[in-house]
Design an enzyme around this catalytic site. Sequence first.
Site, PDB file in Angstrom:
ATOM      1  CE  LYS A  94      -0.229  28.594 -27.664  1.00 31.66           C
ATOM      2  NZ  LYS A  94      -0.289  27.404 -27.046  1.00 31.66           N
TER       3      LYS A  94
ATOM      4  CG  ASP B 124      -0.531  29.590 -21.820  1.00 35.43           C
ATOM      5  OD1 ASP B 124      -0.941  30.506 -21.176  1.00 35.43           O
ATOM      6  OD2 ASP B 124       0.294  29.023 -21.721  1.00 35.43           O
TER       7      ASP B 124
END
Length: 250
Positions: free
Chosen positions: A160, A178
């Site tokens: 991420k 997320d």
Amino acid sequence: MAKITRKPAPRKAAVPKKKAKAAVAKPKAPARTSLKAPKPWTPAEVREVFSRFRKANPEPKGELEHVNPFTLLVAVVLSAQATDAGVNKATRALFEVADTPQKMLDLGEERLREYIKTIGLYRTKARNVIALSAKLLSEFGGEVPRTRAGIESLPGAGRKTANVVLNMAFGEHTMAVDTHVFRVGNRTALAPGETPLEVELGLEKVIPAEFMLHAHHWLILHGRYTCLARKPRCEVCLINDLCRWPEKTV
């Protein structure tokens, strides 16, 4: 001599045996109703969704404050299990004194902890930030690498983090998933998946290339301010007529 006859003792009345309780059959659990899979999105519907997002917010921005790729990288590493607002509050003062890997190393782990102690897991994060700063200097010439593999090799940085940095610092068409993007992808059935990676790959597959630069920001902002976890604001949702969520309130 007279014969004595004894009367037989009266027999005791037989006590009727208690009847065994009849076995009561337990009610059967209702059969589970199989949930019908939502109708897949058509390419035209997906294009319509992102066209609406673009019209409402043509240039979405990430909410993590930064001044260069290095400070963006640090902010993203610090944001794990923390809010952007909380990270920004801590890094405003930090980045005034340490906005490069060398300055961060010069600051040192102990002093760094003082700047970020309001952020969860700050001790571990301070250790990672110092370590990644050292690695940037020793292996990447003090520059944030422009490859996924390079960023993911840094302490405290995962997929991420790499996606956010590649997108925001270098304009790559990546999809950072997320908790907000994960929820929106599943709830709308735009890209359902059991893991962030599944959702990421699903979104990359269905979103047209022309929207990919800003797509993850639109989805993050949509999840953060409209498609809320506990009480989605379906009444003001831009895409409520297209959303596949069976429990939407409009």
